[in-house]
Structures are given as structure tokens and as C-alpha cells.
Design a protein around this motif. Structure first.
Motif, PDB file in Angstrom:
ATOM      1  N   TYR A 100       0.867  -1.034   0.049  1.00  0.00           N
ATOM      2  CA  TYR A 100      -0.067  -0.024   0.022  1.00  0.00           C
ATOM      3  C   TYR A 100       0.765   1.200   0.088  1.00  0.00           C
ATOM      4  O   TYR A 100       1.151   1.983   1.110  1.00  0.00           O
ATOM      5  CB  TYR A 100      -0.940   0.082   1.338  1.00  0.00           C
ATOM      6  N   GLY A 101       1.334   1.537  -1.223  1.00  0.00           N
ATOM      7  CA  GLY A 101       2.271   2.629  -1.309  1.00  0.00           C
ATOM      8  C   GLY A 101       1.695   3.560  -2.393  1.00  0.00           C
ATOM      9  O   GLY A 101       0.635   3.475  -3.011  1.00  0.00           O
ATOM     10  N   LYS A 102       2.321   4.885  -2.680  1.00  0.00           N
ATOM     11  CA  LYS A 102       1.764   5.842  -3.543  1.00  0.00           C
ATOM     12  C   LYS A 102       1.726   5.182  -5.058  1.00  0.00           C
ATOM     13  O   LYS A 102       0.847   5.908  -5.687  1.00  0.00           O
ATOM     14  CB  LYS A 102       2.776   6.835  -3.557  1.00  0.00           C
ATOM     15  N   THR A 103       2.547   4.052  -5.190  1.00  0.00           N
ATOM     16  CA  THR A 103       2.084   3.621  -6.705  1.00  0.00           C
ATOM     17  C   THR A 103       1.200   2.575  -6.870  1.00  0.00           C
ATOM     18  O   THR A 103       0.985   2.137  -7.652  1.00  0.00           O
ATOM     19  CB  THR A 103       3.694   3.217  -6.939  1.00  0.00           C
ATOM     20  N   PHE A 104       0.380   2.134  -5.579  1.00  0.00           N
ATOM     21  CA  PHE A 104      -0.307   1.169  -5.795  1.00  0.00           C
ATOM     22  C   PHE A 104      -1.739   1.399  -6.833  1.00  0.00           C
ATOM     23  O   PHE A 104      -1.708   0.373  -7.559  1.00  0.00           O
ATOM     24  CB  PHE A 104      -1.133   1.064  -4.311  1.00  0.00           C
ATOM     25  N   PRO A 105      -2.206   2.614  -7.037  1.00  0.00           N
ATOM     26  CA  PRO A 105      -3.176   2.832  -8.055  1.00  0.00           C
ATOM     27  C   PRO A 105      -2.631   2.634  -9.457  1.00  0.00           C
ATOM     28  O   PRO A 105      -3.233   2.091 -10.363  1.00  0.00           O
ATOM     29  CB  PRO A 105      -3.533   4.225  -7.736  1.00  0.00           C
ATOM     30  N   ASP A 106      -1.336   3.085  -9.563  1.00  0.00           N
ATOM     31  CA  ASP A 106      -0.636   3.081 -10.805  1.00  0.00           C
ATOM     32  C   ASP A 106      -0.532   1.543 -11.299  1.00  0.00           C
ATOM     33  O   ASP A 106      -0.733   1.233 -12.453  1.00  0.00           O
ATOM     34  CB  ASP A 106       0.678   3.631 -10.839  1.00  0.00           C
ATOM     35  N   VAL A 107      -0.224   0.508 -10.390  1.00  0.00           N
ATOM     36  CA  VAL A 107      -0.065  -0.831 -10.652  1.00  0.00           C
ATOM     37  C   VAL A 107      -1.310  -1.285 -11.070  1.00  0.00           C
ATOM     38  O   VAL A 107      -1.509  -2.339 -11.774  1.00  0.00           O
ATOM     39  CB  VAL A 107       0.547  -1.533  -9.553  1.00  0.00           C
ATOM     40  N   LEU A 108      -2.477  -0.928 -10.299  1.00  0.00           N
ATOM     41  CA  LEU A 108      -3.890  -1.234 -10.644  1.00  0.00           C
ATOM     42  C   LEU A 108      -4.442  -0.956 -11.895  1.00  0.00           C
ATOM     43  O   LEU A 108      -4.649  -1.738 -12.729  1.00  0.00           O
ATOM     44  CB  LEU A 108      -4.881  -0.579  -9.479  1.00  0.00           C
ATOM     45  N   ASP A 109      -3.981   0.259 -12.400  1.00  0.00           N
ATOM     46  CA  ASP A 109      -4.296   0.880 -13.595  1.00  0.00           C
ATOM     47  C   ASP A 109      -3.721  -0.059 -14.821  1.00  0.00           C
ATOM     48  O   ASP A 109      -4.347  -0.273 -15.814  1.00  0.00           O
ATOM     49  CB  ASP A 109      -3.962   2.271 -13.860  1.00  0.00           C
ATOM     50  N   LYS A 110      -2.435  -0.246 -14.575  1.00  0.00           N
ATOM     51  CA  LYS A 110      -1.709  -1.193 -15.614  1.00  0.00           C
ATOM     52  C   LYS A 110      -2.077  -2.265 -15.596  1.00  0.00           C
ATOM     53  O   LYS A 110      -2.369  -2.900 -16.901  1.00  0.00           O
ATOM     54  CB  LYS A 110      -0.156  -0.795 -15.274  1.00  0.00           C
ATOM     55  N   LEU A 111      -2.151  -3.027 -14.706  1.00  0.00           N
ATOM     56  CA  LEU A 111      -2.966  -4.302 -14.925  1.00  0.00           C
ATOM     57  C   LEU A 111      -4.372  -4.723 -15.345  1.00  0.00           C
ATOM     58  O   LEU A 111      -4.696  -5.503 -16.208  1.00  0.00           O
ATOM     59  CB  LEU A 111      -2.941  -5.005 -13.428  1.00  0.00           C
ATOM     60  N   ALA A 112      -4.967  -3.202 -15.472  1.00  0.00           N
ATOM     61  CA  ALA A 112      -6.312  -3.296 -15.899  1.00  0.00           C
ATOM     62  C   ALA A 112      -6.462  -2.718 -17.103  1.00  0.00           C
ATOM     63  O   ALA A 112      -7.578  -2.754 -17.863  1.00  0.00           O
ATOM     64  CB  ALA A 112      -7.396  -2.292 -15.095  1.00  0.00           C
ATOM     65  N   VAL A 113      -5.365  -2.172 -17.862  1.00  0.00           N
ATOM     66  CA  VAL A 113      -5.597  -1.890 -19.245  1.00  0.00           C
ATOM     67  C   VAL A 113      -5.956  -2.811 -20.120  1.00  0.00           C
ATOM     68  O   VAL A 113      -5.487  -4.003 -20.084  1.00  0.00           O
ATOM     69  CB  VAL A 113      -4.098  -1.104 -19.974  1.00  0.00           C
ATOM     70  N   LEU A 114      -6.796  -2.451 -21.221  1.00  0.00           N
ATOM     71  CA  LEU A 114      -7.432  -3.469 -22.125  1.00  0.00           C
ATOM     72  C   LEU A 114      -6.354  -4.182 -22.896  1.00  0.00           C
ATOM     73  O   LEU A 114      -6.386  -5.740 -23.162  1.00  0.00           O
ATOM     74  CB  LEU A 114      -8.375  -2.833 -23.010  1.00  0.00           C
ATOM     75  N   GLU A 115      -5.360  -3.689 -23.201  1.00  0.00           N
ATOM     76  CA  GLU A 115      -4.151  -4.426 -23.819  1.00  0.00           C
ATOM     77  C   GLU A 115      -3.568  -5.542 -23.011  1.00  0.00           C
ATOM     78  O   GLU A 115      -2.962  -6.463 -23.569  1.00  0.00           O
ATOM     79  CB  GLU A 115      -3.229  -3.306 -23.951  1.00  0.00           C
ATOM     80  N   LEU A 116      -3.527  -5.344 -21.649  1.00  0.00           N
ATOM     81  CA  LEU A 116      -3.273  -6.490 -20.845  1.00  0.00           C
ATOM     82  C   LEU A 116      -4.201  -7.427 -20.121  1.00  0.00           C
ATOM     83  O   LEU A 116      -4.106  -8.612 -20.393  1.00  0.00           O
ATOM     84  CB  LEU A 116      -2.016  -5.857 -19.765  1.00  0.00           C
ATOM     85  N   GLY A 117      -5.054  -6.932 -19.935  1.00  0.00           N
ATOM     86  CA  GLY A 117      -6.393  -7.473 -19.434  1.00  0.00           C
ATOM     87  C   GLY A 117      -6.102  -8.448 -18.039  1.00  0.00           C
ATOM     88  O   GLY A 117      -6.813  -9.393 -17.919  1.00  0.00           O
ATOM     89  N   TRP A 118      -5.276  -8.047 -17.271  1.00  0.00           N
ATOM     90  CA  TRP A 118      -5.185  -9.052 -15.997  1.00  0.00           C
ATOM     91  C   TRP A 118      -6.115  -8.896 -15.115  1.00  0.00           C
ATOM     92  O   TRP A 118      -6.615  -9.903 -14.551  1.00  0.00           O
ATOM     93  CB  TRP A 118      -3.638  -8.621 -15.387  1.00  0.00           C
ATOM     94  N   ILE A 119      -6.722  -7.849 -15.057  1.00  0.00           N
ATOM     95  CA  ILE A 119      -7.768  -7.390 -13.929  1.00  0.00           C
ATOM     96  C   ILE A 119      -9.013  -6.552 -14.393  1.00  0.00           C
ATOM     97  O   ILE A 119      -8.400  -5.891 -15.422  1.00  0.00           O
ATOM     98  CB  ILE A 119      -7.271  -6.792 -12.526  1.00  0.00           C
ATOM     99  N   VAL A 120     -10.052  -6.515 -13.860  1.00  0.00           N
ATOM    100  CA  VAL A 120     -11.096  -5.558 -14.413  1.00  0.00           C
ATOM    101  C   VAL A 120     -11.132  -4.671 -13.070  1.00  0.00           C
ATOM    102  O   VAL A 120     -11.257  -4.993 -12.082  1.00  0.00           O
ATOM    103  CB  VAL A 120     -12.519  -6.419 -14.509  1.00  0.00           C
ATOM    104  N   GLN A 121     -11.236  -3.394 -13.129  1.00  0.00           N
ATOM    105  CA  GLN A 121     -11.160  -2.121 -12.164  1.00  0.00           C
ATOM    106  C   GLN A 121     -12.441  -1.373 -12.358  1.00  0.00           C
ATOM    107  O   GLN A 121     -12.578  -0.771 -13.859  1.00  0.00           O
ATOM    108  CB  GLN A 121      -9.807  -1.448 -12.130  1.00  0.00           C
ATOM    109  N   GLU A 122     -13.252  -1.279 -11.490  1.00  0.00           N
ATOM    110  CA  GLU A 122     -14.319  -0.082 -11.461  1.00  0.00           C
ATOM    111  C   GLU A 122     -13.852   0.971 -10.331  1.00  0.00           C
ATOM    112  O   GLU A 122     -13.891   0.753  -9.240  1.00  0.00           O
ATOM    113  CB  GLU A 122     -15.528  -0.690 -11.322  1.00  0.00           C
ATOM    114  N   VAL A 123     -13.226   1.948 -11.239  1.00  0.00           N
ATOM    115  CA  VAL A 123     -12.722   2.898 -10.174  1.00  0.00           C
ATOM    116  C   VAL A 123     -14.136   3.657  -9.436  1.00  0.00           C
ATOM    117  O   VAL A 123     -14.894   4.243 -10.083  1.00  0.00           O
ATOM    118  CB  VAL A 123     -11.926   4.045 -10.832  1.00  0.00           C
TER     119      VAL A 123
END
Length: 429
Positions: A100-123
Motif C-alpha cells: 500500500y504505497g503511492k504507486t499502488f493505484p498505478d499498478v492497478l491501472d496498468k494491470l487493468a489496461v485492455l491491452e493486458l487484461g489481467w484485472i477488471v477495475q471499477e474506479v
């Protein structure tokens, strides 16, 4: 709308999960590589991460994916909620895990990009307070495929179990307010609390506890490795609250516990302190109650369940009740007035009348929690596994007699009065 089935509540993100096998590690390694290639392709990083930052980044990816895999493998129908709050992620304290650091949201966003598709995120638009929508995550198509490709099972996932077991919460401003966790400095008392909880958690972690399944079961099963207990103190004080929370059994219905819970190969028995709060109040003033049933109030003998709720409110509130407390309204005769009920309770218990409406319940609850910790540690010394549920414990059937005697002895030691313990082997008692 009548007949509508409520959606299951989302589960909190567990930042302590990790990959403990080659199968689960392969999934995490692939996702880390995907993100780094994505960053490079889109020019998102001007320089490589420093070693410490790289390690934190990899741990964060691992924790997110492992918790989602765990969630999926246990067939949870809901989502996992996470925080994106700067107030939480940028504030270092004893509760905040490394991921839980300042880059946590950035990691979520990158895992969720459609190009990668690792997670689905609803902000969402907040952390769940006052109706705000939390951010939730679910496994993406890529993660779902890799779970199957690598044959990942629950056995491939671990939990570090290093969360702080002693939690201090602020006082609520009002009923709807959400108490916040407070950082604190350790002293002899908090060190003692933590030592006790770690001893209990270490004991439960290796205990023989199982959940039975029946042929034809289709619903999700609890995670029987989820045994970590924590003590939550309230109102910003370490002599307020302190009850034990956590453990998969606390979230089960009473019926499921009796039908499915197995301790050391045996069915369970529930041992419950009877009229614990009122007896503790009498102990505080060093008086002996005259009645056998302290909730049997003259004129209200038929409304014991309602009396129990009102009695508890009188003990926890710091000012007289002007309306029926939540849950009590339908448990009295029509037209019953709260003032008449509280007056009858006060007249029937003159010895403890001064303890009503001054918040004494919070200190009583602290004493209850101390009793429960003492009971668990004493039973551990006898080699008996006990699972706490507030002021009750669950033990294997063959250990009921010994456990009951321990509960009576510990209560008498702390309160100075004899206690009473009800023993149940069925949901109805």
C-alpha cells in the motif's frame, strides 16, 4: 422492490497473499513482464526503478493477482474492494502494508489496461464512507486463462500473516460515522496484548480445523486457512472494546458452524457466557445479584429479547434513551414507551443503577475481551483448540467439560463473582 435479492458485500483486499509454488509464481512473473514491456513500449518510464522500488512493485503485482486468484478459486460471487486514497497510501503507520504505497493505484491501472487484461477495475469515488462507491477489482480474462493454463489451486497461494493484530480505532462522531484506525506508540500494555494475540494465532494456524462439505454443494466454501484474529480497541483507548475479530468461522451462520465445522475430527460444541454483561456490572460494584435471570424485569417477563437490547443500550450510551434502540422496537407490546422500560430496568437493578447511561459498557467490553483472551490461552495450555465468537467459544465435543470449567474459573478470577456458561450442541441450543 420486494423479492429482490441483495448483492453480496464485496470483500476487502488482502495485501498479504503471495505465490508459493512454481505455478502461481509463473502467473505473477508473466504479469510483471507484461507491465514492464507495456511501460517501455508507451514510454511511460524515463528510468528504471531503483532496487527497493522494483521489489515493492513486484510485491504489489503479486499481492493483487494472488488475492484475485484466491477469490476466484473460492468461487466468491462478489468483487474485492481496494483503496486509491492518497490519505491512506501516503501515510506511513503500523497498519500499512508495504504494497500500500503511492504507486499502488498505478499498478492497478496498468494491470487493468485492455491491452493486458489481467484485472477488471471499477474506479469508485471514495472509500465507502457515507455512501461513496469503493473501487473494486475482479479477475480479468488474462488472469482467468492463466489460472487454468498453469493449473493453479488454493495450495499454490500463501498468506504472510504479518498484519498488526492490535488495532486502535477512534471514537465515532455519531452513529453513521466510521471510526478510523489510529497509529500509536507501544508500551508494556500493547506489547502484552500483541504477545497474547500472536500466541493464540500461532496455535490456531497449526490446529486441526476443517469445514465439511456435502454432496451437491454448489456454494462457496470458507477459506479454512483464514484464522488470523485481531483485537480492536475503540474510542481511542486501550481500556475500551478489545473484542477479537477475524477467523473464517465468525462469518459463518450458527447453523453452518454446527453442521459443518469440525475440530480435531469431532463435531463442535458452543459454550456461551450467560448474561455476561450484567454479571460484570455487578462485579464492578462488588454486589451480588439476587435474581437468577438478570433480564427478567417485572412487568416485562415476556419481552426478554427486547429487554436485552435496551439493557445493552443503557450500558453503552452516555445519556438517557429517548427512543427505542435499533432492533428493539418490534420486541415489545404495541405502545410500549422507552422511558417506562428503562425505568423498570433501573428499579430492578438499584445496585448498578449508577452504571447506566455513562458509557460503562465500553470498559465492560474490554474486561470481556481480557476474559476471552485468558480463556483461549488457558485452553491452549491444556492442548485444547477453541475458536472465539465474541463472548462464546467453539470446541470439539470431547473438550466441552474442561472448556466450561476453564471459562467459569477465568470469569470468577476477573469479575470476582461466579459466572454462568450455556452449552449448546445444536443451533437452537
Amino acid at each position: 422492490m420486494s423479492g429482490t435479492v441483495a448483492s453480496p458485500k464485496d470483500d476487502p483486499f488482502s495485501p498479504w497473499r503471495f505465490a508459493k509454488s512454481e505455478a502461481s509464481k509463473a502467473v505473477v512473473t508473466e504479469a510483471i513482464g507484461d507491465i514492464q514491456r507495456y511501460e517501455e513500449h508507451h514510454g511511460l518510464r524515463k528510468r528504471t526503478r531503483k532496487p527497493h522500488d522494483q521489489e515493492t512493485f513486484e510485491l504489489t503485482v503479486e499481492a493483487i493477482l494472488c488475492d484475485l486468484m484466491h477469490h476466484r478459486l473460492y468461487q466468491r460471487p462478489n468483487a474485492i474492494y481496494v483503496t486509491r486514497s492518497n490519505a491512506v497510501l501516503r501515510h506511513r503507520n503500523r497498519y500499512r502494508p508495504r504494497v500500500y504505497g503511492k504507486t499502488f493505484p498505478d499498478v492497478l491501472d496498468k494491470l487493468a489496461v485492455l491491452e493486458l487484461g489481467w484485472i477488471v477495475q471499477e474506479v469508485g469515488d471514495g472509500d465507502g464512507r457515507q455512501g461513496a462507491r469503493r473501487t473494486v477489482i475482479r479477475p480479468g480474462e488474462r488472469l482467468l486463462r492463466r489460472i487454468g493454463d498453469h493449473g493453479v489451486t488454493i495450495a499454490d497461494l500463501g498468506c504472510a500473516c504479518v498484519a498488526e493484530p492490535i488495532i486502535l480505532k477512534s471514537e465515532k462522531a455519531d452513529f453513521w460515522d466510521e471510526a478510523q484506525v489510529i497509529d500509536y506508540s507501544d508500551n508494556g500494555e500493547t506489547i502484552r496484548f500483541r504477545r497474547g494475540m500472536r500466541e493464540i494465532n500461532d496455535w490456531l494456524r497449526s490446529a486441526d480445523i476443517d469445514y465439511g462439505t456435502f454432496r451437491g454443494d454448489t456454494g462457496p466454501s470458507p477459506d479454512t486457512s483464514d484464522r488470523e484474529l485481531r483485537r480492536i480497541f475503540t474510542r481511542g483507548r486501550f481500556d475500551s472494546g478489545g473484542r477479537l475479530f477475524g477467523g473464517f468461522w465468525q462469518g459463518m451462520s450458527k447453523e453452518s458452524r454446527f453442521d459443518r465445522l469440525v475440530i480435531e475430527g469431532e463435531t463442535i460444541v458452543e459454550l456461551d457466557y450467560a448474561q455476561m454483561g450484567p454479571r460484570q456490572l455487578y462485579g464492578k460494584v462488588k454486589a451480588v445479584p439476587e435474581a437468577a435471570d438478570l433480564y427478567a424485569i417485572p412487568g416485562y417477563e415476556e419481552y426478554r429479547k427486547g429487554i436485552k437490547i435496551v439493557f445493552s443500550s443503557m450500558v453503552f450510551r452516555d445519556k438517557p434513551l429517548t427512543r427505542m434502540p435499533r432492533g428493539a422496537g418490534g420486541k415489545f407490546q404495541k405502545g410500549a414507551r422507552i422511558g417506562d422500560i428503562t425505568g423498570a430496568i433501573t428499579r430492578h437493578h438499584p445496585a448498578i443503577a449508577d452504571l447506566f447511561f455513562n458509557g460503562a459498557g465500553h470498559q465492560v467490553q474490554f474486561q470481556e475481551s481480557e476474559i476471552m483472551v485468558d480463556v483461549l490461552l488457558t485452553l491452549k495450555s491444556h492442548g485444547i483448540v477453541a475458536l472465539p465468537v465474541h463472548d462464546a467459544i467453539l470446541v470439539a465435543y470431547s473438550n466441552a467439560k474442561m472448556a466450561r470449567q476453564v471459562m467459569l474459573d477465568v470469569f470468577s478470577h476477573h469479575v470476582g463473582l461466579p459466572g454462568a456458561v450455556d452449552v449448546s450442541s445444536t443451533p437452537s441450543g
